[in-house]
Design a protein around this motif. Sequence first.
Motif, PDB file in Angstrom:
ATOM      1  N   GLY A   1       0.822  -1.217   0.000  1.00 31.38           N
ATOM      2  CA  GLY A   1       0.000   0.000   0.000  1.00 31.38           C
ATOM      3  C   GLY A   1       0.853   1.264   0.000  1.00 31.38           C
ATOM      4  N   VAL A   2       1.916   1.276   0.803  1.00 31.19           N
ATOM      5  CA  VAL A   2       2.765   2.479   0.877  1.00 31.19           C
ATOM      6  C   VAL A   2       3.531   2.656  -0.445  1.00 31.19           C
ATOM      7  CG1 VAL A   2       4.599   3.673   2.140  1.00 31.19           C
ATOM      8  CG2 VAL A   2       3.020   2.191   3.374  1.00 31.19           C
ATOM      9  N   MET A   3       4.010   1.536  -1.001  1.00 34.04           N
ATOM     10  CA  MET A   3       4.766   1.640  -2.259  1.00 34.04           C
ATOM     11  C   MET A   3       3.855   2.186  -3.367  1.00 34.04           C
ATOM     12  SD  MET A   3       7.326  -1.623  -2.411  1.00 34.04           S
ATOM     13  CE  MET A   3       6.050  -2.868  -2.514  1.00 34.04           C
ATOM     14  N   LYS A   4       2.604   1.755  -3.344  1.00 31.78           N
ATOM     15  CA  LYS A   4       1.656   2.212  -4.373  1.00 31.78           C
ATOM     16  C   LYS A   4       1.497   3.736  -4.285  1.00 31.78           C
ATOM     17  CE  LYS A   4      -3.164   1.747  -5.711  1.00 31.78           C
ATOM     18  NZ  LYS A   4      -4.457   1.221  -5.334  1.00 31.78           N
ATOM     19  N   LYS A   5       1.288   4.209  -3.051  1.00 35.56           N
ATOM     20  CA  LYS A   5       1.128   5.649  -2.840  1.00 35.56           C
ATOM     21  C   LYS A   5       2.375   6.396  -3.312  1.00 35.56           C
ATOM     22  CE  LYS A   5       0.329   6.682   1.513  1.00 35.56           C
ATOM     23  NZ  LYS A   5      -0.130   6.978   2.844  1.00 35.56           N
ATOM     24  N   MET A   6       3.531   5.844  -2.949  1.00 37.89           N
ATOM     25  CA  MET A   6       4.797   6.497  -3.259  1.00 37.89           C
ATOM     26  C   MET A   6       5.030   6.583  -4.781  1.00 37.89           C
ATOM     27  SD  MET A   6       8.448   5.074  -1.947  1.00 37.89           S
ATOM     28  CE  MET A   6       9.042   4.385  -3.475  1.00 37.89           C
ATOM     29  N   ILE A   7       4.837   5.462  -5.446  1.00 36.25           N
ATOM     30  CA  ILE A   7       5.097   5.417  -6.898  1.00 36.25           C
ATOM     31  C   ILE A   7       4.089   6.281  -7.650  1.00 36.25           C
ATOM     32  CG2 ILE A   7       5.037   3.871  -8.936  1.00 36.25           C
ATOM     33  CD1 ILE A   7       7.604   3.580  -7.261  1.00 36.25           C
ATOM     34  N   GLN A   8       2.804   6.180  -7.256  1.00 39.11           N
ATOM     35  CA  GLN A   8       1.785   6.933  -7.989  1.00 39.11           C
ATOM     36  C   GLN A   8       1.912   8.438  -7.743  1.00 39.11           C
ATOM     37  OE1 GLN A   8      -1.944   4.910  -7.164  1.00 39.11           O
ATOM     38  NE2 GLN A   8      -1.490   3.345  -8.718  1.00 39.11           N
ATOM     39  N   ALA A   9       2.526   8.814  -6.621  1.00 38.62           N
ATOM     40  CA  ALA A   9       2.691  10.240  -6.331  1.00 38.62           C
ATOM     41  C   ALA A   9       3.781  10.865  -7.202  1.00 38.62           C
ATOM     42  CB  ALA A   9       3.036  10.431  -4.854  1.00 38.62           C
ATOM     43  N   ILE A  10       4.720  10.069  -7.684  1.00 35.46           N
ATOM     44  CA  ILE A  10       5.854  10.698  -8.395  1.00 35.46           C
ATOM     45  C   ILE A  10       5.937  10.377  -9.885  1.00 35.46           C
ATOM     46  CG2 ILE A  10       7.410  11.119  -6.432  1.00 35.46           C
ATOM     47  CD1 ILE A  10       8.747   8.410  -7.047  1.00 35.46           C
ATOM     48  N   PHE A  11       5.324   9.283 -10.313  1.00 35.91           N
ATOM     49  CA  PHE A  11       5.480   8.914 -11.724  1.00 35.91           C
ATOM     50  C   PHE A  11       4.128   8.795 -12.423  1.00 35.91           C
ATOM     51  CE2 PHE A  11       9.344   6.614  -9.916  1.00 35.91           C
ATOM     52  CZ  PHE A  11      10.255   7.560 -10.375  1.00 35.91           C
ATOM     53  N   PRO A  12       4.000   9.304 -13.658  1.00 31.36           N
ATOM     54  CA  PRO A  12       2.757   9.073 -14.404  1.00 31.36           C
ATOM     55  C   PRO A  12       2.628   7.588 -14.751  1.00 31.36           C
ATOM     56  CG  PRO A  12       4.409  10.123 -15.817  1.00 31.36           C
ATOM     57  CD  PRO A  12       5.007  10.058 -14.433  1.00 31.36           C
ATOM     58  N   LYS A  13       1.385   7.096 -14.841  1.00 30.63           N
ATOM     59  CA  LYS A  13       1.214   5.638 -15.014  1.00 30.63           C
ATOM     60  C   LYS A  13       1.570   5.149 -16.415  1.00 30.63           C
ATOM     61  CE  LYS A  13      -3.891   5.558 -15.385  1.00 30.63           C
ATOM     62  NZ  LYS A  13      -4.014   6.990 -15.722  1.00 30.63           N
ATOM     63  N   GLU A  14       1.772   6.086 -17.345  1.00 31.32           N
ATOM     64  CA  GLU A  14       2.248   5.636 -18.660  1.00 31.32           C
ATOM     65  C   GLU A  14       3.778   5.473 -18.667  1.00 31.32           C
ATOM     66  OE1 GLU A  14       0.486   8.264 -18.000  1.00 31.32           O
ATOM     67  OE2 GLU A  14       1.286  10.083 -18.925  1.00 31.32           O
ATOM     68  N   TYR A  15       4.412   5.878 -17.553  1.00 34.86           N
ATOM     69  CA  TYR A  15       5.865   5.673 -17.432  1.00 34.86           C
ATOM     70  C   TYR A  15       6.155   4.505 -16.477  1.00 34.86           C
ATOM     71  CZ  TYR A  15      10.681   6.769 -15.893  1.00 34.86           C
ATOM     72  OH  TYR A  15      12.022   6.702 -15.548  1.00 34.86           O
ATOM     73  N   ILE A  16       5.640   4.608 -15.242  1.00 36.81           N
ATOM     74  CA  ILE A  16       5.788   3.513 -14.281  1.00 36.81           C
ATOM     75  C   ILE A  16       4.382   3.114 -13.842  1.00 36.81           C
ATOM     76  CG2 ILE A  16       6.846   2.739 -12.116  1.00 36.81           C
ATOM     77  CD1 ILE A  16       9.019   3.860 -13.949  1.00 36.81           C
ATOM     78  N   LEU A  17       3.965   1.926 -14.210  1.00 31.53           N
ATOM     79  CA  LEU A  17       2.609   1.462 -13.880  1.00 31.53           C
ATOM     80  C   LEU A  17       2.685   0.475 -12.717  1.00 31.53           C
ATOM     81  CD1 LEU A  17      -0.445   1.353 -14.716  1.00 31.53           C
ATOM     82  CD2 LEU A  17       0.157  -0.614 -16.147  1.00 31.53           C
ATOM     83  N   TYR A  18       1.907   0.755 -11.678  1.00 35.15           N
ATOM     84  CA  TYR A  18       1.909  -0.097 -10.486  1.00 35.15           C
ATOM     85  C   TYR A  18       0.676  -0.990 -10.548  1.00 35.15           C
ATOM     86  CZ  TYR A  18       2.658  -1.157  -5.532  1.00 35.15           C
ATOM     87  OH  TYR A  18       2.916  -1.785  -4.345  1.00 35.15           O
ATOM     88  N   VAL A  19       0.869  -2.298 -10.599  1.00 32.67           N
ATOM     89  CA  VAL A  19      -0.260  -3.221 -10.773  1.00 32.67           C
ATOM     90  C   VAL A  19      -0.374  -4.147  -9.569  1.00 32.67           C
ATOM     91  CG1 VAL A  19      -1.194  -5.089 -12.197  1.00 32.67           C
ATOM     92  CG2 VAL A  19       0.006  -3.201 -13.270  1.00 32.67           C
ATOM     93  N   GLU A  20      -1.532  -4.061  -8.880  1.00 34.48           N
ATOM     94  CA  GLU A  20      -1.738  -4.933  -7.714  1.00 34.48           C
ATOM     95  C   GLU A  20      -2.490  -6.190  -8.137  1.00 34.48           C
ATOM     96  OE1 GLU A  20      -3.448  -2.248  -4.376  1.00 34.48           O
ATOM     97  OE2 GLU A  20      -3.899  -1.399  -6.339  1.00 34.48           O
ATOM     98  N   GLY A  21      -2.633  -7.114  -7.189  1.00 37.89           N
ATOM     99  CA  GLY A  21      -3.490  -8.279  -7.425  1.00 37.89           C
ATOM    100  C   GLY A  21      -2.742  -9.587  -7.300  1.00 37.89           C
ATOM    101  N   GLU A  22      -3.500 -10.670  -7.410  1.00 32.76           N
ATOM    102  CA  GLU A  22      -2.908 -12.007  -7.293  1.00 32.76           C
ATOM    103  C   GLU A  22      -2.083 -12.323  -8.524  1.00 32.76           C
ATOM    104  OE1 GLU A  22      -5.593 -15.165  -6.628  1.00 32.76           O
ATOM    105  OE2 GLU A  22      -6.178 -14.433  -4.651  1.00 32.76           O
ATOM    106  N   GLY A  23      -0.858 -12.786  -8.293  1.00 29.29           N
ATOM    107  CA  GLY A  23       0.036 -13.078  -9.403  1.00 29.29           C
ATOM    108  C   GLY A  23      -0.578 -14.010 -10.431  1.00 29.29           C
ATOM    109  N   GLN A  24      -1.270 -15.055  -9.940  1.00 29.75           N
ATOM    110  CA  GLN A  24      -1.749 -16.062 -10.896  1.00 29.75           C
ATOM    111  C   GLN A  24      -2.860 -15.553 -11.803  1.00 29.75           C
ATOM    112  OE1 GLN A  24      -2.198 -18.517  -7.549  1.00 29.75           O
ATOM    113  NE2 GLN A  24      -4.330 -19.007  -8.019  1.00 29.75           N
TER     114      GLN A  24
END
Length: 455
Positions: free
Chosen positions: A145-168
């Motif tokens: 959760g913290v990493m998501k907030k951190m990444i989304q606060a500094i990078f646009p999602k077309e550059y660094i996209l943070y994807v959550e969810g079950e790997g499978q």
Amino acid sequence: MTDQLNALRQYFDSGKTRTASFRRESLKKLRDSILRFENELYDALYADLKKSPEESWITELGIVVNGVKSALHNLDNWMSPERVSTNLLNLPSSSRIMKEPLGVVLVIAPWNYPFQLLINPLVGAIAAGNCVVLKPSEFAPATEGVMKKMIQAIFPKEYILYVEGEGQTVLPAMMNSFRFDHVFYTGSTAVGKIIYKMAAEQLVPVTLELGGKSPCVVESDADIKTAARRIAVTKFSNAGQMCVAPDYVLVHSSQKDALVDAMKKTLLQFFGDRPESSSSYGKMINEKQFSRVVSYLSKGNILHGGRSDKKELFIEPTLIDNVSMQDPIMKDEIFGPVLPVISFQEKEQAMNVINRNPDPLAFYIFTSSGSKEKDWLNSVQFGGGCVNNASWHFTNHHLPFGGRGSSGTGNYHGKYSFDTFSHRKAVMKTPNWFDPNIKYPPFKGKLRLFKWVLR
Ligand code: NAD
């Protein structure tokens, strides 16, 4: 999802991420935001794994912040084309290797070092000029959760996209509908095979940072007190959930009692007689991992520790002997705070144990003899390791980190991360002022000359 991935491709194709200034800016933003979120990350790592701030700095945040520092310091050098010699056949041409970003890359991380194992590869990917999809582990939710907030606060999602969810679910959905330019995966060998197969379908190159059983040999001439401290500090760090932790100890029979004794004393000094109350001792990530590791305690002879508490996901630092090679404890990667201590008389006996699980990620040898050190290092095939130490090679970014065979393919850290996320484009440039006829047909009668030129 495909639209979002295509947006990354477009962003990469725009060329924005290639310039040194963009890479530098992005690295600085990342470093600054890690420091801004430092306390939140400490709280999250404590919630997920009961890691102390001190341990979190050494094994998670600090490694990444130093990685950024090194990338900023060396970026110009890493990016500049490398001049290489040109062979006689091609003179007077000149040759160079250009470093080109790969494109859109996918980074997949496990839960044991949930911050470092996701963000450290990101440093290399950014430094090399790529767009990145980050897939954290779903099993460390607070840190996630913290990493998501951190990444989304500094990078646009077309550059660094943070994807959550079950790997499978999430990973096949992405990997089967979009062609990544590289997949960087850290996690178990079993899931590594699934990732490798999906990547192979589209000939996507991979880096696989996997696990395995890393042996630790203590020779008859080792400094036992020091060995005990150095083995214990990393074996029981993060409650043993460390890919490069010594999985088991092979100790020369003349030193077994002394080593066990020294380790018992060391464990008391490190964590007291109630390790569950120690601020320096962690917990298992979840019930599944807790139950798996506790099951190893039902066989063999417990020399020290052995207590556990399911509610607190606590397993005491445990030393165990009389283990059978047929039992799961000597077949699976232990990945918990249980250390089998096995004695050997002759080196061959120890090698037989090691060779049951070939190509370990790490190998450790404790000895005072230069010739024994050399002999062991040459006898065992392993990813990386230490002499008279355990696991710390991971923290030296001047060394490449990675496995071999079943413990992984490829490597990273420092300059090696930059190389992993770059294509080395080979270019030869030939001047026009020299263009001898010998190079052109008809070739008849030129064989001796060709043999001389192409040596
Ligand atoms: P894991 O393989 O269960 O999970 C890793 C990632 O794969 C997660 O992001 C998860 O979402 C995803 N995943 C899980 N199942 C999947 C599936 N069926 N299909 C697609 N994706 C899936 O690994 P883990 O349990 O999180 O981590 C523990 C293992 O990782 C240990 O074996 C350890 O040795 C290894 N490890 C290796 C290193 C290294 O640097 N070599 C570092 C840390 C951990």
